[in-house]
Motif scaffolding. Structure first.
Motif, PDB file in Angstrom:
ATOM      1  N   GLY A  94     -15.617 -38.512 -15.710  1.00 26.92           N
ATOM      2  CA  GLY A  94     -15.126 -37.705 -14.595  1.00 26.92           C
ATOM      3  C   GLY A  94     -14.648 -38.546 -13.433  1.00 26.92           C
ATOM      4  N   THR A  95     -15.340 -39.664 -13.180  1.00 32.78           N
ATOM      5  CA  THR A  95     -14.908 -40.558 -12.096  1.00 32.78           C
ATOM      6  C   THR A  95     -13.556 -41.178 -12.411  1.00 32.78           C
ATOM      7  OG1 THR A  95     -17.201 -41.063 -11.490  1.00 32.78           O
ATOM      8  CG2 THR A  95     -15.515 -42.625 -10.788  1.00 32.78           C
ATOM      9  N   ALA A  96     -13.365 -41.593 -13.651  1.00 33.66           N
ATOM     10  CA  ALA A  96     -12.077 -42.176 -14.032  1.00 33.66           C
ATOM     11  C   ALA A  96     -10.947 -41.154 -13.891  1.00 33.66           C
ATOM     12  CB  ALA A  96     -12.148 -42.692 -15.470  1.00 33.66           C
ATOM     13  N   LEU A  97     -11.174 -39.940 -14.384  1.00 32.60           N
ATOM     14  CA  LEU A  97     -10.155 -38.897 -14.272  1.00 32.60           C
ATOM     15  C   LEU A  97      -9.867 -38.554 -12.814  1.00 32.60           C
ATOM     16  CD1 LEU A  97     -11.167 -36.422 -17.137  1.00 32.60           C
ATOM     17  CD2 LEU A  97      -9.207 -37.967 -17.080  1.00 32.60           C
ATOM     18  N   GLY A  98     -10.927 -38.428 -12.020  1.00 28.43           N
ATOM     19  CA  GLY A  98     -10.747 -38.085 -10.613  1.00 28.43           C
ATOM     20  C   GLY A  98     -10.023 -39.165  -9.827  1.00 28.43           C
ATOM     21  N   LEU A  99     -10.341 -40.424 -10.112  1.00 30.81           N
ATOM     22  CA  LEU A  99      -9.659 -41.540  -9.447  1.00 30.81           C
ATOM     23  C   LEU A  99      -8.163 -41.555  -9.769  1.00 30.81           C
ATOM     24  CD1 LEU A  99     -12.057 -44.622  -9.720  1.00 30.81           C
ATOM     25  CD2 LEU A  99     -11.100 -43.666  -7.627  1.00 30.81           C
ATOM     26  N   PHE A 100      -7.845 -41.444 -11.035  1.00 34.79           N
ATOM     27  CA  PHE A 100      -6.440 -41.481 -11.428  1.00 34.79           C
ATOM     28  C   PHE A 100      -5.667 -40.283 -10.885  1.00 34.79           C
ATOM     29  CE2 PHE A 100      -7.932 -44.004 -15.342  1.00 34.79           C
ATOM     30  CZ  PHE A 100      -7.816 -45.190 -14.641  1.00 34.79           C
ATOM     31  N   ASP A 108      -1.662 -36.334 -11.144  1.00 42.69           N
ATOM     32  CA  ASP A 108      -2.506 -35.321 -10.532  1.00 42.69           C
ATOM     33  C   ASP A 108      -2.356 -33.962 -11.205  1.00 42.69           C
ATOM     34  OD1 ASP A 108      -4.277 -34.082  -8.879  1.00 42.69           O
ATOM     35  OD2 ASP A 108      -2.919 -33.931  -7.168  1.00 42.69           O
ATOM     36  N   THR A 109      -1.136 -33.493 -11.307  1.00 41.51           N
ATOM     37  CA  THR A 109      -0.906 -32.147 -11.850  1.00 41.51           C
ATOM     38  C   THR A 109      -1.352 -32.001 -13.300  1.00 41.51           C
ATOM     39  OG1 THR A 109       0.920 -31.740 -10.308  1.00 41.51           O
ATOM     40  CG2 THR A 109       0.820 -30.378 -12.296  1.00 41.51           C
ATOM     41  N   PRO A 110      -0.918 -32.865 -14.233  1.00 40.18           N
ATOM     42  CA  PRO A 110      -1.362 -32.667 -15.631  1.00 40.18           C
ATOM     43  C   PRO A 110      -2.871 -32.809 -15.821  1.00 40.18           C
ATOM     44  CG  PRO A 110      -0.171 -34.746 -15.384  1.00 40.18           C
ATOM     45  CD  PRO A 110       0.038 -33.987 -14.122  1.00 40.18           C
ATOM     46  N   LEU A 111      -3.476 -33.789 -15.135  1.00 38.41           N
ATOM     47  CA  LEU A 111      -4.916 -33.976 -15.294  1.00 38.41           C
ATOM     48  C   LEU A 111      -5.702 -32.807 -14.712  1.00 38.41           C
ATOM     49  CD1 LEU A 111      -5.439 -37.788 -14.536  1.00 38.41           C
ATOM     50  CD2 LEU A 111      -5.536 -36.623 -16.743  1.00 38.41           C
ATOM     51  N   MET A 112      -5.298 -32.318 -13.553  1.00 41.40           N
ATOM     52  CA  MET A 112      -6.022 -31.218 -12.938  1.00 41.40           C
ATOM     53  C   MET A 112      -5.805 -29.897 -13.660  1.00 41.40           C
ATOM     54  SD  MET A 112      -8.059 -32.221 -10.656  1.00 41.40           S
ATOM     55  CE  MET A 112      -8.336 -33.638 -11.734  1.00 41.40           C
ATOM     56  N   ARG A 113      -4.655 -29.730 -14.298  1.00 45.62           N
ATOM     57  CA  ARG A 113      -4.457 -28.512 -15.100  1.00 45.62           C
ATOM     58  C   ARG A 113      -5.384 -28.528 -16.306  1.00 45.62           C
ATOM     59  NH1 ARG A 113      -2.095 -28.225 -11.123  1.00 45.62           N
ATOM     60  NH2 ARG A 113      -4.249 -27.626 -10.685  1.00 45.62           N
ATOM     61  N   VAL A 146     -21.105 -33.730 -22.365  1.00 52.32           N
ATOM     62  CA  VAL A 146     -20.291 -34.633 -21.541  1.00 52.32           C
ATOM     63  C   VAL A 146     -18.938 -33.994 -21.233  1.00 52.32           C
ATOM     64  CG1 VAL A 146     -19.010 -36.812 -21.557  1.00 52.32           C
ATOM     65  CG2 VAL A 146     -21.403 -36.778 -22.242  1.00 52.32           C
ATOM     66  N   LEU A 147     -18.315 -33.424 -22.255  1.00 50.45           N
ATOM     67  CA  LEU A 147     -17.016 -32.780 -22.055  1.00 50.45           C
ATOM     68  C   LEU A 147     -17.126 -31.550 -21.157  1.00 50.45           C
ATOM     69  CD1 LEU A 147     -15.561 -33.012 -25.684  1.00 50.45           C
ATOM     70  CD2 LEU A 147     -15.019 -34.442 -23.705  1.00 50.45           C
ATOM     71  N   VAL A 148     -18.264 -30.871 -21.208  1.00 51.84           N
ATOM     72  CA  VAL A 148     -18.451 -29.683 -20.381  1.00 51.84           C
ATOM     73  C   VAL A 148     -18.581 -30.042 -18.903  1.00 51.84           C
ATOM     74  CG1 VAL A 148     -20.109 -27.860 -19.815  1.00 51.84           C
ATOM     75  CG2 VAL A 148     -19.412 -28.210 -22.184  1.00 51.84           C
ATOM     76  N   TYR A 149     -19.320 -31.123 -18.605  1.00 46.99           N
ATOM     77  CA  TYR A 149     -19.621 -31.442 -17.205  1.00 46.99           C
ATOM     78  C   TYR A 149     -18.677 -32.471 -16.587  1.00 46.99           C
ATOM     79  CZ  TYR A 149     -23.862 -28.790 -17.944  1.00 46.99           C
ATOM     80  OH  TYR A 149     -24.740 -27.770 -18.223  1.00 46.99           O
ATOM     81  N   THR A 150     -17.824 -33.076 -17.393  1.00 43.68           N
ATOM     82  CA  THR A 150     -16.852 -34.018 -16.840  1.00 43.68           C
ATOM     83  C   THR A 150     -15.932 -33.383 -15.802  1.00 43.68           C
ATOM     84  OG1 THR A 150     -16.871 -35.522 -18.738  1.00 43.68           O
ATOM     85  CG2 THR A 150     -14.861 -35.451 -17.426  1.00 43.68           C
ATOM     86  N   PRO A 151     -15.406 -32.170 -16.014  1.00 49.39           N
ATOM     87  CA  PRO A 151     -14.523 -31.570 -14.995  1.00 49.39           C
ATOM     88  C   PRO A 151     -15.167 -31.410 -13.632  1.00 49.39           C
ATOM     89  CG  PRO A 151     -14.308 -30.410 -17.082  1.00 49.39           C
ATOM     90  CD  PRO A 151     -15.447 -31.348 -17.239  1.00 49.39           C
ATOM     91  N   VAL A 156     -14.680 -33.317  -7.876  1.00 47.75           N
ATOM     92  CA  VAL A 156     -15.286 -33.888  -6.668  1.00 47.75           C
ATOM     93  C   VAL A 156     -14.668 -35.247  -6.355  1.00 47.75           C
ATOM     94  CG1 VAL A 156     -17.430 -34.765  -5.673  1.00 47.75           C
ATOM     95  CG2 VAL A 156     -17.441 -32.624  -6.963  1.00 47.75           C
ATOM     96  N   VAL A 157     -14.540 -36.107  -7.361  1.00 42.32           N
ATOM     97  CA  VAL A 157     -13.998 -37.454  -7.149  1.00 42.32           C
ATOM     98  C   VAL A 157     -12.537 -37.377  -6.717  1.00 42.32           C
ATOM     99  CG1 VAL A 157     -13.425 -39.633  -8.293  1.00 42.32           C
ATOM    100  CG2 VAL A 157     -15.627 -38.540  -8.718  1.00 42.32           C
ATOM    101  N   ARG A 158     -11.753 -36.503  -7.302  1.00 38.74           N
ATOM    102  CA  ARG A 158     -10.352 -36.366  -6.909  1.00 38.74           C
ATOM    103  C   ARG A 158     -10.238 -35.969  -5.442  1.00 38.74           C
ATOM    104  NH1 ARG A 158      -7.385 -31.891  -5.924  1.00 38.74           N
ATOM    105  NH2 ARG A 158      -5.093 -32.100  -6.023  1.00 38.74           N
ATOM    106  N   ALA A 159     -11.042 -35.000  -5.031  1.00 38.95           N
ATOM    107  CA  ALA A 159     -10.978 -34.547  -3.641  1.00 38.95           C
ATOM    108  C   ALA A 159     -11.300 -35.675  -2.667  1.00 38.95           C
ATOM    109  CB  ALA A 159     -11.939 -33.375  -3.429  1.00 38.95           C
TER     110      ALA A 159
END
Length: 279
Positions: A94-100, A108-113, A146-151, A156-159
């Motif tokens: 989740g941290t990696a996804l949020g950082l990127f 931003d758009t494809p990952l957050m969708r 892990v897949l359930v709680y990663t989003p 949070v990290v993206r924000a």
């Protein structure tokens, strides 16, 4: 000095201190289980089945005559390990996804969708679907959680990344031509540790409850693995005649999850400047 000061401030709240002590005791009981009990958690004794608490079986026995205290202590190893692996995996991914997503505008758009799509399903339903697809093994249960709680972590990290990215010191290092990878890991990530740490404690608690729920529904880890969830699931049919077979594993689940939630609340209150000022 800073970690010790942080620990002292955290322990200043009595409820957090009690929760921390309880977590330490549960962890120590799981680690020292072979030295704290003479019973094997899988040894059956049909003549001792559903024996009430007391005597040599302090918490009684289950439907197969297995010592309940031994199974709870050994089961803590599996339940805590599943929760720890889930929390660690979800936080890292989740941290990696949020950082990127927060730093690279094009991602931003494809990952957050993708994150929004995953969060549109209730946690337990998504976990059930993933375990049904992957198969009910210990590894697959951890992977599904892990897949359930990663989003949650990614959001949070993206924000927080969107805020830190615009700060002057980040703009300065970018103007100096510092590599993007160094900016992310040396300048942005350290400023995200507070919310990440809070999410780690919360997901730890959520994972314990989720594993117990999956096992209770029959789609969790295999029944032969003595987690707290499989104990409750396997003994529920005998609860009307031997309440302790469900009560004590259930109490272990509740106390552990509640202690982790209280610890997470304490960490969040201590690390959030707004809450500190309000206090």
């Amino acid at each position: 000095m800073i970690p010790m000061r942080f620990l002292r401030q955290l322990m200043h709240r009595r409820i957090v201190m009690v929760a921390s002590i309880l977590l330490v005791l549960i962890t120590l009981a799981a680690i020292a289980a072979p030295w704290l009990t003479d019973f094997d958690p899988n040894d059956t004794a049909v003549l001792q089945r559903l024996k009430g608490p007391g005597g040599e079986h302090l918490l009684g026995t289950d439907e197969l005559g297995r010592d309940l205290l031994a199974r709870i202590m050994y089961g803590a190893r599996y339940s805590l390990a599943i929760a720890a692996l889930t929390a660690t995996g979800a936080v890292v991914l989740g941290t990696a996804l949020g950082l990127f997503a927060g730093f690279f505008r094009r991602l931003d758009t494809p990952l957050m969708r993708l994150v929004d799509a995953m969060m549109s399903f209730p946690d337990i339903l998504l976990a059930i679907a993933l375990v049904a697809i992957l198969g009910p093994t210990l590894f697959n249960v951890v992977l599904a959680l892990v897949l359930v709680y990663t989003p949650r972590v990614a959001r949070v990290v993206r924000a927080q990344t969107l805020v830190v990215r615009e700060l002057l010191f980040v703009e300065a290092v970018r103007a100096l031509g510092v590599r993007t990878s160094r900016i992310l890991w040396r300048h942005i990530l350290p400023n995200l540790l507070s919310p990440i740490l809070v999410q780690l404690s919360f997901i730890f608690a959520y994972a314990i409850l989720a594993e117990a729920s999956l096992s209770f529904l029959g789609v969790g880890v295999p029944p032969e693995v003595p987690t707290w969830g499989t104990m409750v699931a396997g003994s529920q049919r005998y609860a009307h005649q031997a309440f302790w077979v469900v009560l004590f594993p259930g109490v272990a689940i509740i106390l552990t999850a509640l202690s982790l939630q209280l610890l997470g609340d304490g960490v969040r209150d201590l690390l959030d400047p707004k809450l500190q000022k309000a206090g």
